[in-house]
Design an enzyme around this catalytic site. Structure first.
Site, PDB file in Angstrom:
ATOM      1  N   THR A   1       6.214  27.312 -11.026  1.00 12.18           N
ATOM      2  CA  THR A   1       6.048  25.999 -11.388  1.00 12.18           C
ATOM      3  C   THR A   1       5.402  25.353 -10.117  1.00 12.18           C
ATOM      4  OG1 THR A   1       7.946  25.945 -12.716  1.00 12.18           O
ATOM      5  CG2 THR A   1       7.233  23.980 -11.990  1.00 12.18           C
TER       6      THR A   1
ATOM      7  N   PHE B   1       4.773  21.919  -8.247  1.00  8.98           N
ATOM      8  CA  PHE B   1       5.086  20.466  -8.332  1.00  8.98           C
ATOM      9  C   PHE B   1       4.228  19.782  -7.493  1.00  8.98           C
ATOM     10  CE2 PHE B   1       8.692  23.133  -8.843  1.00  8.98           C
ATOM     11  CZ  PHE B   1       9.697  22.657  -9.481  1.00  8.98           C
TER      12      PHE B   1
END
Ligand code: PEP
Ligand code: MN
Length: 695
Positions: free
Chosen positions: A288, A290
C-alpha cells in the site's frame, strides 16, 4: 538409582554441547555489536558527506555510485562464499537509509514531535506506515486514529494534527477513491509518501477450524485484497468494518469464536487473538502506498529526488490529454502514475490524477507546470515531496535536463532561483503574463473567450419572468450574441430593492438559454450557492462587491467551470489580478476578467469606465478581459459608444444589459438597452476592427 555409563556419556556430551553453544553465541553477539559499530561508523561518514553536499557539492542521489557500491559488495560476498543477494539486500537498506539521512540534513529537518492523524484504530496499517514515515525523518510522533478518512482530514484542517497519513493505492485492490475525492475537494498538500508491505492474517479468539467461521470482519480494502481466500471459506460471510485493526479489537471484545478478522499479525497480537492463517492476501506482493498530508505545501531542497502530484482536467477534445503528457515528457519528466476518475456530474468526462518525478522548486519543473496550466482547464498541484523508492535509471544522463546532468553549480543556481523568483509580482504569479506568455483561452462549450476571439454576453440585469428571459434570449441569439446573461441573486444597494428570483430564476435562465442554444452566465453571491450554481450555469459571475470575498474566490477556484470576475468598485488593477490569482491558485484556470467601471469623483456617469484597464491587463496578464459598459456608464445612451471603444481597445468581449421593455425593468432600468438599441450596437460593432495586438 545409579546411572549407567551410557547415560553418563550422554549427559557429558549435552553439557559440552551447551558450553560450546554458549561460547559460540557469545562470539556471535560480539560480531553483531561489531556490525552495529560499523553501521555507526558508516553513518558518521555519511553525515560528513551530507555536510559537504550541503555546501553545494554533488547531487543527493548518484545512481552510478550506488550501483558501483552494490556491485563492489556483491563481489566481496562472492569471494567470501556469502550469499550475494543477501548482501545486496542489506546494502540496499543501508544506502536508502543514507539517502534519507542526507535528505534530512539538506532540508534542515531538525527532528522534533509532530501530531499525526490516521484512519483506523491503533495497530492499523496506516498507524504502522505513519510510524515508518516519522522514523525515516527522525521525528517523534503522537498518533491518533480516526473513524473515517474524512475525520482524519478534519483533524488536520482543525489544527489538531500536523500531518495526516492516508492510504492512496494498493497494488492488489487499486486506488482508494475516497482519498482521491478528499484531495480534490479540500485544501490539502502532499508533503511525503510511504510504502508498506501488507501482510494480512486471519485471527480469532480461539484456534478453531476455518469451516466453523460464520463471519470475517475487516476494512473493505482488507476483504477485497483477500477475496479469493474468503471464497474458499465455506460458511464465513465477509463483513465490512471501519478498519482492519478495529476489526481485530471487535473480535476480541465480542468473544465469539466463530467470528474472525483480517488485519496485520501485530494487530492480532495486540488484541490477544490466535492467528488461524498467515499471508492470506490474493497477491503475495501486496503493497500500500500512503500519502502524507499537511495544510501547507513543503519546500524540498532541489537535490532531493522528488515526485510531484497533480489533478488535471483537460479540454474535452481529441488529443488534449496527450498534449498535457507531452509537456511532461518533452521537459524530461517521467510519469510514475496516471489515474482517471469520472468528473462528478459530467458523464463520460474525466479527472486525471498524475504523479511525475520532479520538484516544483526546480525551474525546469516550474516551467512544465506553467505550460500544463495553459493546456488544462483545471489543474491543482498537490505538492512536491521526497519520493520513496524511485527507480534508478540506467543512464541518468539520457534524460535532458535531469538533475543527474546538472553540474553542482547548476544545482546551486536552482536553489537560488527558488529563493528569489525572477521579477514576479509578489501579489500574484500564476495569472502573470510572465508565467504564461500565450493568452489563456477560456472555453464555454464551442465558444472561445480570449486570444483573437470577441464574445458578446447580453441579457437583462435580472431574470424577471419566463417570457422576459425567453424573448431576450432569442433576440440576443438572432443579433449575434454568444452568451445569455441574467442575474438571479442580485447584490442590491438597498435591502428593499428587488433581490432576484433566486433558484427559480436560475431554472428560467437555463431553460431560456437551452432553448435559444446559448450558454448562460449568472452571479453567485455566496459560498453555499457555488455547487448548485455550477451544476446549472455555464459561467459563474463573481460581482464587483464580492471581488475580494476570498472564501467565495477560493470556492469557485475549486470548480472546473469558467468564472467571470468583475473588478471591484474601488479596486486597483493589481488587487483585481490578485483576486484572480485566488481562483487560479485553487486550480481553476478559466477566469475571465470584466472591467465594469470604478468609483471616482466623477458623477456624470454611474461609474468611471476604465478602458485603460484593458490594455494594462492585457500587458500584465494572460487572462481574457471583457468590458461591461452598462454598469460602467449607467446610462443607456453611453453604452454603445463605450462598447465600440472597448472593442477597439482590444477587449475580448462585452457584457451588456438588454431588456424587452427597459422602462419596466425591475433593476438597472436606466442602463438597459432596448432590443432596437442592442441590434444597432451589434451592427456597428461588426464594422469595428478588434485589436488583438493591443498587448
Ligand atoms: C451585474 O452584472 O448584474 C452586476 C450586479 O454587476 P456588478 O457586480 O459589476 O455591479
Ligand atoms: Mn445590473
Amino acid at each position: 538409582m545409579e546411572a549407567t555409563r551410557g547415560e553418563r556419556r550422554e549427559e557429558d556430551m549435552a553439557g559440552e554441547q551447551q558450553g560450546g553453544i554458549a561460547g559460540l553465541r557469545q562470539s556471535l553477539d560480539e560480531v553483531d555489536s561489531g556490525i552495529v559499530g560499523l553501521i555507526a561508523r558508516r553513518s558518521s561518514l555519511i553525515a560528513d558527506i551530507a555536510a559537504l553536499k550541503g555546501r553545494g557539492a554533488a547531487a543527493l542521489q548518484d545512481a552510478d555510485r550506488e550501483r558501483r557500491v552494490l556491485d563492489g559488495v556483491e563481489a566481496v560476498a562472492t569471494d567470501l562464499g556469502v550469499s550475494a543477494s543477501l548482501v545486496r539486500r542489506i546494502f540496499r537498506e543501508l544506502i536508502s537509509d543514507s539517502v534519507a539521512q542526507q535528505a534530512r540534513h539538506l532540508n534542515g529537518d531538525a527532528g522534533g514531535r509532530v501530531k499525526v492523524a490516521f484512519q483506523g484504530a491503533a495497530h492499523a496499517y496506516s498507524d504502522a506506515a505513519a510510524r515508518k514515515y516519522l522514523a525515516g525523518r527522525g521525528l517523534d510522533g503522537d498518533l491518533a486514529g480516526h473513524r473515517t478518512f474524512g475525520e482524519a482530514v478534519s483533524a488536520l484542517q482543525a489544527g489538531d494534527a500536523d500531518l495526516a497519513v492516508l492510504p492512496i493505492e494498493n497494488t492488489t485492490a487499486g486506488s482508494i477513491n475516497e482519498v482521491y475525492a478528499l484531495l480534490r475537494e479540500q485544501d490539502l498538500f502532499i508533503v511525503g509518501e510511504e510504502t508498506w508491505k501488507v501482510d494480512h492474517c486471519l485471527a480469532a479468539t480461539a484456534d478453531v477450524p476455518l469451516s466453523s467461521l460464520s463471519r470475517v470482519l475487516s476494512h473493505p480494502q482488507g476483504l477485497e485484497q483477500c477475496a479469493q481466500f474468503l471464497q474458499s471459506l465455506p460458511h464465513a460471510v465477509p463483513t465490512t468494518f471501519f478498519d482492519t485493526a478495529g476489526a481485530m479489537r471487535a473480535v476480541a471484545d465480542g468473544g465469539d469464536p466463530t467470528v474472525a478478522a483480517i488485519a496485520s499479525p501485530e494487530a492480532a497480537a495486540a488484541y490477544g487473538l490466535v492467528v488461524l492463517r498467515h499471508d492470506i492476501s490474493d497477491s503475495r506482493d501486496n503493497y500500500t502506498r500512503f500519502v502524507v498530508l499537511a495544510r501547507t505545501a513543503a519546500a524540498v531542497d532541489v537535490r532531493i529526488p522528488c515526485k510531484t502530484s497533480l489533478i488535471l482536467v483537460t479540454r474535452h477534445e481529441e488529443g488534449a490529454l496527450l498534449r498535457c503528457l507531452e509537456v511532461l515528457s518533452g521537459s524530461g519528466h517521467s510519469m510514475t502514475k496516471l489515474e482517471s476518475r469520472p468528473r462528478p456530474g459530467r458523464p463520460w468526462e474525466y479527472l486525471f490524477f498524475l504523479d511525475f518525478e520532479g520538484n516544483g522548486a526546480e525551474p525546469r519543473t516550474a516551467a512544465a507546470l506553467d505550460e500544463l496550466r495553459s493546456s488544462a482547464l483545471y489543474i491543482k498541484v498537490l505538492g512536491s515531496y521526497p519520493a520513496k523508492a524511485l527507480r534508478l535509471r540506467a543512464h541518468p544522463g539520457d534524460v535532458p535536463g535531469s538533475p543527474a546532468q546538472e553540474s553542482p553549480a547548476d544545482a546551486l543556481e536552482a536553489v537560488a532561483a527558488t529563493a528569489a523568483p525572477a521579477r514576479r509580482s509578489r501579489q500574484y504569479k500564476l495569472v502573470d503574463r510572465a508565467a504564461r506568455p500565450a493568452d489563456t483561452i477560456v472555453r464555454v462549450g464551442d465558444l472561445l473567450v480570449g486570444g483573437d476571439g470577441f464574445a458578446v454576453m447580453a441579457g437583462p440585469c435580472s431574470v424577471e419572468s419566463r417570457e422576459q428571459i425567453g424573448a431576450t434570449a432569442r433576440f440576443v441569439r438572432d443579433h449575434g450574441g454568444h452568451v445569455l446573461r441574467g442575474g438571479v441573486f442580485k447584490p442590491r444597494t438597498s435591502p428593499y430593492a428587488f433581490q432576484g428570483l433566486g433558484w427559480e430564476g436560475l431554472d428560467l435562465l437555463v431553460e431560456a438559454g437551452r432553448e435559444a442554444g446559448l450558454p448562460v452566465v449568472t452571479e453567485v453571491m455566496a459560498v453555499d450557492q457555488v455547487q448548485r450554481m455550477a451544476e446549472a450555469a455555464d459561467i459563474l459571475q463573481v460581482g464587483a462587491r464580492n471581488m475580494q470575498n476570498f472564501d467565495l474566490l477560493r470556492e469557485v477556484g475549486k470548480l472546473d467551470r469558467p468564472v467571470l470576475l468583475k473588478r471591484g468598485l474601488s479596486s486597483t488593477i493589481e488587487e483585481w489580478l490578485a483576486a484572480a490569482e485566488y481562483v487560479v491558485a485553487q486550480g481553476n484556470q478559466q477566469v475571465i476578467l470584466c472591467e465594469r467601471g470604478i468609483r471616482t469623483f466623477e458623477s456624470a456617469t454611474r461609474n468611471t469606465l476604465d478602458l485603460s484597464a484593458v490594455v494594462v491587463v492585457r500587458e500584465r496578464s494572460h487572462l481574457p478581459i471583457i468590458v461591461d459598459p452598462s454598469h460602467g456608464t449607467g446610462y443607456r445612451p453611453y453604452v454603445a459608444p463605450m462598447a465600440w471603444a472597448a472593442r477597439a481597445a482590444g477587449a475580448h468581449g462585452l457584457l451588456i444589459e438588454v431588456h424587452p421593455s427597459p422602462a419596466d425593468a425591475l433593476s438597472d432600468a436606466e442602463q438597459s438597452l432596448s432590443f432596437d438599441e442592442f441590434g444597432a450596437l451589434m451592427r456597428r460593432l461588426a464594422t469595428i476592427p478588434g485589436s488583438p495586438d493591443a498587448a
